[in-house]
Design a protein around this motif. Structure first.
Motif, mmCIF file in Angstrom:
data_model
loop_
_atom_site.group_PDB
_atom_site.id
_atom_site.type_symbol
_atom_site.label_atom_id
_atom_site.label_comp_id
_atom_site.label_asym_id
_atom_site.label_seq_id
_atom_site.Cartn_x
_atom_site.Cartn_y
_atom_site.Cartn_z
ATOM 1 N N GLU A 147 16.657 30.765 21.976
ATOM 2 C CA GLU A 147 17.470 30.491 23.162
ATOM 3 C C GLU A 147 18.869 29.974 22.808
ATOM 4 N N GLU A 148 19.231 30.034 21.523
ATOM 5 C CA GLU A 148 20.563 29.667 21.041
ATOM 6 C C GLU A 148 20.850 28.173 21.133
ATOM 7 N N LYS A 149 19.824 27.359 21.297
ATOM 8 C CA LYS A 149 20.021 25.913 21.313
ATOM 9 C C LYS A 149 20.220 25.370 19.904
ATOM 10 N N VAL A 150 19.670 26.055 18.934
ATOM 11 C CA VAL A 150 19.834 25.716 17.517
ATOM 12 C C VAL A 150 20.208 27.009 16.796
ATOM 13 N N PRO A 151 21.232 27.007 15.946
ATOM 14 C CA PRO A 151 21.675 28.256 15.306
ATOM 15 C C PRO A 151 20.733 28.771 14.227
ATOM 16 N N LEU A 152 20.127 27.865 13.466
ATOM 17 C CA LEU A 152 19.202 28.277 12.421
ATOM 18 C C LEU A 152 18.209 27.158 12.146
ATOM 19 N N ALA A 153 17.047 27.529 11.615
ATOM 20 C CA ALA A 153 16.006 26.530 11.376
ATOM 21 C C ALA A 153 15.022 27.059 10.345
ATOM 22 N N ILE A 154 14.308 26.146 9.745
ATOM 23 C CA ILE A 154 13.235 26.500 8.831
ATOM 24 C C ILE A 154 11.925 26.192 9.540
ATOM 25 N N ILE A 155 11.044 27.191 9.628
ATOM 26 C CA ILE A 155 9.808 27.035 10.393
ATOM 27 C C ILE A 155 8.631 27.653 9.653
ATOM 28 N N GLY A 156 7.419 27.355 10.150
ATOM 29 C CA GLY A 156 6.202 27.996 9.679
ATOM 30 C C GLY A 156 5.705 28.964 10.731
ATOM 31 N N HIS A 157 4.991 30.018 10.285
ATOM 32 C CA HIS A 157 4.514 31.013 11.247
ATOM 33 C C HIS A 157 3.276 31.727 10.709
ATOM 34 N N ASP A 158 2.581 32.420 11.598
ATOM 35 C CA ASP A 158 1.291 33.015 11.240
ATOM 36 C C ASP A 158 1.341 34.512 10.975
ATOM 37 N N THR A 159 2.472 35.163 11.247
ATOM 38 C CA THR A 159 2.638 36.569 10.913
ATOM 39 C C THR A 159 3.770 36.692 9.894
ATOM 40 N N GLU A 160 3.662 37.692 9.034
ATOM 41 C CA GLU A 160 4.618 37.769 7.927
ATOM 42 C C GLU A 160 6.048 37.992 8.405
ATOM 43 N N PHE A 161 6.212 38.858 9.421
ATOM 44 C CA PHE A 161 7.560 39.171 9.886
ATOM 45 C C PHE A 161 7.631 39.078 11.408
ATOM 46 N N PHE A 162 8.808 38.722 11.919
ATOM 47 C CA PHE A 162 9.046 38.648 13.352
ATOM 48 C C PHE A 162 9.615 39.975 13.845
ATOM 49 N N ASN A 163 9.140 40.406 14.984
ATOM 50 C CA ASN A 163 9.693 41.601 15.617
ATOM 51 C C ASN A 163 10.549 41.152 16.788
ATOM 52 N N ASP A 164 11.708 40.592 16.450
ATOM 53 C CA ASP A 164 12.581 39.989 17.456
ATOM 54 C C ASP A 164 14.016 40.373 17.128
ATOM 55 N N PRO A 165 14.667 41.138 18.007
ATOM 56 C CA PRO A 165 16.013 41.636 17.691
ATOM 57 C C PRO A 165 17.078 40.556 17.576
ATOM 58 N N VAL A 166 16.852 39.362 18.140
ATOM 59 C CA VAL A 166 17.876 38.315 18.070
ATOM 60 C C VAL A 166 17.655 37.375 16.884
ATOM 61 N N ILE A 167 16.573 37.577 16.143
ATOM 62 C CA ILE A 167 16.238 36.679 15.033
ATOM 63 C C ILE A 167 16.346 37.397 13.697
ATOM 64 N N ASP A 168 17.157 36.857 12.801
ATOM 65 C CA ASP A 168 17.163 37.275 11.399
ATOM 66 C C ASP A 168 16.254 36.325 10.626
ATOM 67 N N GLN A 169 15.475 36.878 9.724
ATOM 68 C CA GLN A 169 14.478 36.092 9.002
ATOM 69 C C GLN A 169 14.661 36.231 7.504
ATOM 70 N N ILE A 170 14.613 35.098 6.807
ATOM 71 C CA ILE A 170 14.617 35.099 5.348
ATOM 72 C C ILE A 170 13.345 34.402 4.894
ATOM 73 N N PRO A 171 12.345 35.152 4.419
ATOM 74 C CA PRO A 171 11.093 34.528 3.963
ATOM 75 C C PRO A 171 11.339 33.601 2.786
ATOM 76 N N ILE A 172 10.664 32.475 2.800
ATOM 77 C CA ILE A 172 10.809 31.493 1.724
ATOM 78 C C ILE A 172 9.562 31.443 0.856
ATOM 79 N N THR A 173 8.398 31.277 1.485
ATOM 80 C CA THR A 173 7.175 31.179 0.706
ATOM 81 C C THR A 173 5.978 31.416 1.607
ATOM 82 N N VAL A 174 4.807 31.473 1.002
ATOM 83 C CA VAL A 174 3.570 31.654 1.751
ATOM 84 C C VAL A 174 2.479 30.798 1.104
#
Length: 315
Positions: A147-174
């Motif tokens: 929602e553009e309230k924060v420009p970037l963040a480091i998070i955890g998630h349960d699927t390897e990749f996001f299918n979201d056109p507004v989100i760029d993702q850089i995987p860090i670890t698993v």
């Protein structure tokens, strides 16, 4: 000449609107006056100015009523005033951020404590302008970036990749999920177990709203773990404390546990994965300083990526 009325639109006083919003919520002239440290007549005069300008009664103060209430016109003004004041507050904050060149970075305490020191290297004198936005839930932080309230963040998630056109993702670890037990637990001497071996055990997991919980629920459904064998904790420290002092089994990824813990790790066969990534909103209009900061963090993340992957390879 235009054929609409030439009468000027009401030039409502911002302070009058501020008074009115509180008055509409409290329905008390006394409480409103006390809140703003002004006299009660000041509030009455502010209300009268608004009613005169709008040519409408805003409060119904008939003696036959148990309590005064907003008129339909008052309801409309209250809604509009709330929106206007919220926009004004956001605008003031944005202007302040632009003036101070405030930099935003979202993180979760458990993940941030592990990766932030490395991913904020070289910030230098920009550190004084850095504002870290902390959130306990990865889902909530993802929404804030989306929602553009924060420009970037480091998070955890349960699927390897996001299918979201507004989100760029850089995987860090698993990380693999593991079972964590007290040193006296019967499983403490085991290196690895499968789900069938712990079907009758009591598990403790984080409450709803956490990515860990969603992964845990998926695992319990797939392995037919009875719901009666599951309890929840709202905080990670509570979860670990309970597991340490009971025979309950904690279901966690290593990132939650930390480098020092009294709990014993038991590997889980065919364990679900917990992914960690840097996410960036690619549609947000950032200030020059924020964009330079984003680029710096992205570059650092890519440089560190191989190291983190190596750290998590099976030994």
């Amino acid at each position: 000449m235009n054929n609409y009325s030439q009468r000027s639109a009401p030039l409502m006083n911002l302070q009058d609107l501020t008074y009115f919003k509180y008055l509409a919520e409290s329905l008390s002239f006394t409480a409103t006056a006390e809140y703003f440290y002004v006299s009660q007549p000041s509030i009455s005069m502010a209300l009268k100015r608004l009613e005169d300008e709008l040519e409408a009664k805003l409060l119904d103060r008939r003696k036959s009523l148990r309590r005064m209430r907003l008129t339909p016109a008052g309801e409309v003004l209250y809604k509009g005033t709330t929106e206007v004041l919220n926009i004004l507050e956001t605008t003031q904050l944005n202007i302040k951020d632009a003036r101070l060149e405030t930099l935003y970075y979202g993180y979760l305490p458990t993940i941030g404590s592990r990766f932030l020191p490395e991913l904020l290297e070289g910030v230098g004198d920009k550190a004084k302008s850095l504002r870290l936005i902390e959130e306990e839930s990865s889902d909530a932080m993802y929404k804030m970036v989306q929602e553009e309230k924060v420009p970037l963040a480091i998070i955890g998630h349960d699927t390897e990749f996001f299918n979201d056109p507004v989100i760029d993702q850089i995987p860090i670890t698993v990380h693999d999920f593991s079972l964590w037990v007290s040193p006296t637990h019967p499983l403490a001497g085991r290196e690895e177990v499968c789900a069938e071996e712990v079907l009758n055990s009591v598990f403790i997991s984080l409450s709803e709203g956490y990515t860990h919980r969603r992964i845990f629920e998926q695992w319990t459904r797939e392995n037919k773990i009875p719901e009666t064998n599951i309890i929840s904790a709202k905080e990670i420290k509570t979860l670990q404390t309970i597991a340490q002092s009971t025979d309950f089994i904690a279901f966690m990824s290593e990132i939650l546990v930390g480098p020092v813990t009294p709990l014993v790790k038991v590997r889980l066969k065919n364990a679900p994965k917990f992914y960690i990534s840097l996410i960036i909103n690619n549609q947000r209009e950032n200030s020059l300083a924020q964009q330079e900061f984003n680029d710096h963090v992205i570059e650092l993340t890519r440089e560190k990526l191989t190291d983190h992957q190596m750290l998590n390879q099976p030994k």
